[in-house]
Design an enzyme around this catalytic site. Structure first.
Site, short mmCIF file in Angstrom:
data_model
loop_
_atom_site.label_atom_id
_atom_site.label_comp_id
_atom_site.label_asym_id
_atom_site.label_seq_id
_atom_site.Cartn_x
_atom_site.Cartn_y
_atom_site.Cartn_z
N GLU A 29 -4.08 31.95 86.66
CA GLU A 29 -4.32 32.87 85.55
C GLU A 29 -4.89 32.13 84.34
O GLU A 29 -4.28 31.18 83.85
CB GLU A 29 -3.00 33.56 85.17
CG GLU A 29 -2.50 34.50 86.28
CD GLU A 29 -1.00 34.72 86.25
OE1 GLU A 29 -0.35 34.40 85.26
OE2 GLU A 29 -0.47 35.21 87.28
N LEU A 58 -3.89 38.69 87.96
CA LEU A 58 -2.54 38.34 87.50
C LEU A 58 -1.53 38.64 88.60
O LEU A 58 -0.95 39.72 88.64
CB LEU A 58 -2.24 39.17 86.25
CG LEU A 58 -1.26 38.66 85.20
CD1 LEU A 58 -1.16 39.65 84.05
CD2 LEU A 58 0.08 38.30 85.73
N GLU A 60 1.20 36.15 91.00
CA GLU A 60 1.58 34.81 91.43
C GLU A 60 1.76 34.70 92.93
O GLU A 60 1.43 33.66 93.54
CB GLU A 60 2.86 34.37 90.72
CG GLU A 60 2.69 34.12 89.22
CD GLU A 60 2.60 35.38 88.39
OE1 GLU A 60 2.88 36.47 88.93
OE2 GLU A 60 2.26 35.29 87.20
N GLN A 82 1.37 29.95 85.37
CA GLN A 82 1.18 29.79 83.92
C GLN A 82 2.41 29.17 83.23
O GLN A 82 2.26 28.34 82.34
CB GLN A 82 0.84 31.14 83.30
CG GLN A 82 0.13 31.00 81.99
CD GLN A 82 -0.64 32.25 81.64
OE1 GLN A 82 -0.08 33.25 81.21
NE2 GLN A 82 -1.94 32.21 81.82
N PHE A 83 3.58 29.57 83.69
CA PHE A 83 4.84 28.94 83.29
C PHE A 83 5.73 28.91 84.53
O PHE A 83 5.63 29.82 85.37
CB PHE A 83 5.56 29.74 82.20
CG PHE A 83 4.93 29.64 80.84
CD1 PHE A 83 5.42 28.75 79.88
CD2 PHE A 83 3.84 30.42 80.51
CE1 PHE A 83 4.83 28.66 78.63
CE2 PHE A 83 3.24 30.33 79.25
CZ PHE A 83 3.74 29.44 78.31
N PRO A 89 7.72 35.24 91.46
CA PRO A 89 7.11 36.17 92.40
C PRO A 89 6.46 35.44 93.59
O PRO A 89 6.21 36.05 94.63
CB PRO A 89 6.04 36.89 91.57
CG PRO A 89 6.50 36.75 90.15
CD PRO A 89 7.19 35.42 90.09
N HIS A 129 10.10 31.25 79.25
CA HIS A 129 9.10 30.21 79.00
C HIS A 129 9.73 28.83 78.88
O HIS A 129 9.04 27.88 78.52
CB HIS A 129 8.32 30.52 77.72
CG HIS A 129 7.41 31.70 77.82
ND1 HIS A 129 7.85 32.99 77.84
CD2 HIS A 129 6.06 31.79 77.92
CE1 HIS A 129 6.83 33.82 77.93
NE2 HIS A 129 5.72 33.12 77.98
#
Ligand SMILES: Cc1ncc(C[n+]2csc(CCOP(=O)(O)OP(=O)(O)O)c2C)c(N)n1
Ligand SMILES: Cc1ncc(C[n+]2csc(CCOP(=O)(O)OP(=O)(O)O)c2C)c(N)n1
Ligand SMILES: [Mg+2]
Ligand SMILES: [Mg+2]
Lengths: 325, 362, 325, 362
Positions: A29, A58, A60, A82-83, A89, A129
């Site tokens: 992403e 988007l 995962e 991304q994190f 997922p 995050h």
């Protein structure tokens, strides 16, 4: 040599492998045009084109699941979550296929892929995050799990990971993405997966850490030094397979061990290291292996995060208690 | 074809009727008699093997087995189009497709007997092993499709899934990624009306599965999956689409799982004899056979003889599988990694020590 | 009292709670008409109707994710994952919401739900049907994780789980679904979550087990007895929160501890128990805490499964080695 | 309405043009002047708060914040339909909807300052807190919808998600479950053209998002999300559908994220000034304002005055949030469980001991 922070170093490793091996492709992403939310992949799309460095939709599970197919077909995908808090997922693909297709097919298909993800707290972020769930990956047979603590190691370990025929979960301590600068060789080099590094030698207690916490331990060591305590610091660098030899050798010398890690305590890395030491150096232990780890709680939002994050003082406090045991 | 049978119009694509009579000349494909007879034989072989496998299971000689009884035309048609260089990404209920790709019954048996070595499929080019977690394999197909485009290869991926599998998030993500990537993937949904005991009408409120293609901006078509001519035509067209760079196609093959979900399942718990009988007249082998006989290309005598031969062949391969060398301790460890961690070697060694101790105790 | 196996006992617990509390609803793949692939929910749909016991579409993330919504709205869903090996698509919902919504909303929403799943090997199954990944759930803050080893406990623990306002992962050892029969009270009773059970007292070594392996340890204890070794057997019953007191008290007496569990060794429950014992009973330890656990491999298919599964002989072998240490 | 604007026909539903002129009388909703003015004021308040929040962030007084600048009509319209007994299942970029449900700015600020206590939303009946993992909240909405049907309540669930979120498997599973359950859920997709830096055209090849409703057999409609009249009409109709037991509706609200993704994002990296300007004339506030002014229901003077008041109110709530009592150690532990495990208490106690030690050391 060139001064790099960890963002530069990861970027450099990707750059080198993209240049050298057409089978390497990078996606996830916002990794393309934007260069990733942490700018780790900045400039790579421009240099290698949208077919080799690109934004995905988007999703995962799809990012990892399609990488399984690509690897089976001979590519070496390096994908970004991304994190780490958004990698869940993808856990079905990771547990059911990434870690298994090599075994399932009796070695016919290599799962030569790297799943990169920034992890850990300390950046005043929203929920999800800040987490450190590396222990989950460590428990999944078939994966290798790597965490660098310096720009140099980040570069060398990532190159090793991309060249490995086994799947590697590559977790990047986002808190120190830009905090540590270091001279790093510009040419290609590797740091071996599965080998810990003794950062400083000592005699009273062994401290095992990795990622962003290595630096915190180093700060605590200052205090320990003032208190006359000699600490041996080991940077684990690989979460699985753990370098048992290096840890055991150290504890045989110091007789004491503390694991410093940010993830939840229960079923975490501190437990694994306690077990390893019991198995490998039981008769040398002069104090119980200590876990200086996260609470068994969600990482609090920024206003409460300082309670959760492991400070040099907390580390020193535990060092002192362990040495006095 | 994809326009004429745009799934929004809810028109199922069919070429022959239940008696094997051509009812849709326009779309009757050209297939040589030879090829057609081979297709029938392949389906017959799959059915023979399938029935026999169920009986091996009853004898306790293999573990769970998911029969593909009644769904043979879908694999049969795919087999006619799929080439050596193409990829097969199977689910688990498409024996004919496995065999067409070069997998052997012996290998399949080995897996159902509980040995990973069966999954090697030595002579099957470009084929993934069975994927048990429902729908997860569709993402692999999309990824392979990316690689094909990336390396400008002339290949197609045939990916299978069941009707139940379309409810999983991975189905959605796979079709969406394949769409965005214009990946040359043919997604073949075997809509056999059930996911174990759950009837299709409880999986989704959409009007069939083909129509879901609209959500991904890709082509889709609903086909009578028990009509080999229709299936062949659809798969053929889809593969041409894919090869031409037009991206993925979703084929819904409407069929019926005549057998149990697996050998541990008892369908009488959740469906009626009437329903089973109603579907019986759509049987794919019956229909192709009727067609072949009407064209004087086939006879019951030939069939009886062939089935006997097939039974022997199935038995032969089954016995080969039964005589496969015993599982060794190292087989547990050897393939976990390309580069095995020290610690795993140690775990193996420790277990060997235990085995020695055990041996010595006797 | 009535003779029940574990399937009957789980069914009975569901039956009692469905009868007693209209907020309890039961759903999952094939749990309705079919009564579940292991027949655990048999008869319940007929008795309570399709609105309270029903088949869902085939999607684990949705099964758990909708349960989150239901629980927020005041229901007490009890959902089934057909096999624990198919729960992974739900891990995002479990990690990100089931375990967190109570904390995130500062207690406004209870995640009063139970996620049932058969787990473990020994049934000659296909891939993904034999795994024991309870350690993953143990590592996720906010969950309770329960595993019964007898029909009696299955009933009592499941009733506790359904009545708990906290989310419970309820793992059922499918290998002994029908293998153990027992007199179980027909009326409602509970077994508390978080309390281990000392099954037999002994003096030489403590063995901690749970689920199907309790029985295997009992067989090994026969051999141990013949060899003159006295074993204290603890049935953990709850994986998180672990009953540290009971384990520690036992080790303070025996000085030795072995954890017997089927999941992978690394980062597994054996590590957690080794760490706990180091922390709680270090000075009493006469031998290193031992992990008798699964290899760090995929569970082999049936032909190779006997190597992986933990036999009474293997347990006895390790008991002997630990006692002789 | 759902027939006339069946998404298969690719016709976007719009009632006023960019100058606030009614171009679709047929579907112009009846809204009292009073209500309409209130809606405008609410949007104005949201915008004022939004811009101010960005500036607080610039001053380092809050952490990351995702602006909803440019998307205010979607929340504004929802707010007009959503009742106290209805549920709101938010994503994170619909401030107006939060406020309409009874959440306060102070609470929102508290969250963005990094305190979970903000998530309590004490006076917001039936509202879940923000869900950060994209699309995961849609399943919660479907589950709540089940409960509503189960208990025969007269409620509707309003569930928000972004265009990027439609690529996640959870989007698929949620719409599918809601469809099967005929759950009274209105799925509102704010298609603001971007998922962070990724343009919508790279998320999917489908022709918009509303059309994806077909895959679930549910109603769907594509609406000009910056046209409050159209949005109101769509949400109103959808909620009537849902209350009538006809199940879920998918509303695609086409809009534009005028601000950055969050305060840590820099949109100039991935989009052009021209594009931003092209969307500027569709601004939802401008359009409604033009309409109101043309009807003599509003003036710039009123607006200027109100904005000043709003600024003060926003500041006031912000300061309240800033003066919120300090985070305590127990806040880390207290809410993890309804019944806290002993061990967690111990972890808290141990940390208290450390804090004492630390205090003593000073
Ligand atoms: C992720 C996952 N969930 C559950 C299962 C258990 N399971 C095996 S087959 C099956 C039904 C599949 O139905 P369908 O997709 O229609 O395929 P069919 O069996 O009819 O060929 C289920 C639920 C599984 N294998 N994987
Ligand atoms: C599962 C998950 N993956 C990634 C992220 C990181 N992330 C936060 S917002 C966002 C983009 C969302 O785009 P969209 O759904 O269009 O909503 P918008 O931000 O435009 O309102 C991403 C990728 C996340 N929060 N959750
Ligand atoms: Mg099916
Ligand atoms: Mg968006």
């Amino acid at each position: 040599m060139k001064v790099m922070n960890m963002v530069n170093a990861v970027n450099d490793a990707l750059d080198i492998k993209l240049a050298e091996d057409r089978n390497v492709i990078v996606y996830g992403e916002d990794v393309g045009v934007e260069g990733g939310v942490f700018r780790v992949t900045e400039g790579l799309q421009l240099k290698y084109g949208v077919e080799r460095v690109f934004d995905s939709p988007l999703a995962e599970s799809a990012i990892v699941g399609t990488a399984v197919g690509m690897a089976a077909a001979g590519l070496r995908p390096v994908v970004e979550m991304q994190f780490s808090g958004f990698a869940y997922p993808a856990l079905n693909q990771i547990i059911s296929h990434v870690s298994r297709l090599h075994n399932r097919s009796r070695g016919r298909f290599n799962m030569s892929m790297v799943i990169r993800m920034p992890y850990g707290g300390g950046i005043n972020a929203l929920e999800h995050h800040s987490e450190s769930m590396e222990a989950i990956y460590g428990h999944i047979p078939g994966l290798k799990v790597v965490i660098p603590s310096t720009p140099h190691d980040a570069k060398g370990l990532l190159i090793s990971a991309i060249e490995s025929n086994d799947p590697v979960i590559f977790m990047e301590p986002k808190r120190i993405y830009r905090a540590i600068k270091q001279e790093v060789a510009e040419e290609k080099f590797t740091v071996p997966i599965g080998k810990a590094k003794v950062i400083s030698t000592g005699t009273d207690v062994t401290v095992v850490a990795y990622g962003a916490l290595v630096r915190e331990v180093q700060k605590a060591m200052q205090m320990a030094k003032e208190a006359g305590i000699s600490v041996e610091l080991i940077d684990l660098r690989t979460i699985y397979p753990i370098d048992k030899e290096t840890i055991a050798a150290s504890v045989k010398k110091t007789g004491r061990i503390i694991t410093v890690a940010e993830g939840p305590t229960s079923f975490g890395i501190g437990a694994e290291i306690a077990a390893i030491i019991s198995e490998e150096a039981f008769l040398h232990l002069e104090a119980p292996p200590k876990r200086v780890t996260g609470f068994d709680t969600i990482v609090p939002l920024p206003k409460g995060e300082h309670f959760y994050m492991i400070s040099p003082e907390k580390i020193f406090y535990e060092i002192e208690r362990t040495v006095k045991y | 074809m994809f326009e004429e049978y745009n799934p929004i119009n809810e028109k199922i694509f069919r070429v022959i009727d239940n008696d094997g009579k051509v009812i849709n000349k326009k779309w009757m494909p050209e297939i040589s008699n030879e090829r057609l007879i081979k297709a029938y034989k392949d389906m017959l072989f799959a059915r023979t093997a399938d029935l026999q496998t169920v009986s091996y299971q009853r004898q306790g000689r293999i573990y769970t087995y998911p029969p593909n009884y009644g769904q043979e035309a879908i694999s049969g048609a795919t087999a006619m189009v799929m080439r050596n260089e193409d990829w097969l990404v199977p689910a688990f209920r498409e024996m004919g497709a496995y065999l067409a790709k070069g997998a052997t019954l012996k290998e399949l048996f080995l897996v159902f007997m509980g040995h990973e070595d069966g999954n090697v499929f030595k002579n099957a080019n470009n084929m993934l092993p069975t994927s048990v977690p429902i729908a997860s394999q569709l993402l692999h197909a999309a990824g392979i499709g990316y690689e094909i485009n990336y390396n400008k290869k002339e290949q197609v991926v045939y990916a299978f899934v069941g009707d139940g599998g379309t409810s999983e998030g991975d189905f959605h993500e796979a079709l969406n990624f394949a769409g965005v990537w214009k990946a040359p993937v043919i997604f073949i949904v075997q809509n056999n009306q059930y996911g174990i005991s759950t009837p299709f009408k409880m999986q989704t409120m959409s009007k069939g599965i083909a129509i879901k293609s609209i959500a991904y901006g890709i082509k889709g078509i609903q086909v009578d999956g028990n009509d080999i001519f229709a299936m062949y035509q659809a798969v053929k067209n889809a593969s041409e689409q894919a090869l031409a760079g037009n991206g993925p196609v979703l084929i819904e093959a409407v069929t019926y799982r005549k057998g149990a979900h697996t050998t541990s399942d008892d369908p009488t718990k959740y469906r009626t004899k009437e329903e089973e009988e109603a579907w019986d007249c759509t049987d794919p082998l019956k229909r192709l056979k009727a067609y072949l006989i009407s064209k004087k290309l086939w006879s019951q005598k030939e069939e009886d003889q062939l089935v006997e031969e097939y039974k022997l062949e199935v038995d032969r391969q089954f016995e080969e599988a039964e005589n496969y060398p015993a599982y060794k301790l190292e087989d547990v460890f050897k393939y976990m990694y390309d580069e095995m961690p020290e610690d795993l070697k140690k775990q193996q060694n420790e277990y060997e020590n235990f085995m020695k101790w055990k041996e010595a105790r006797k």
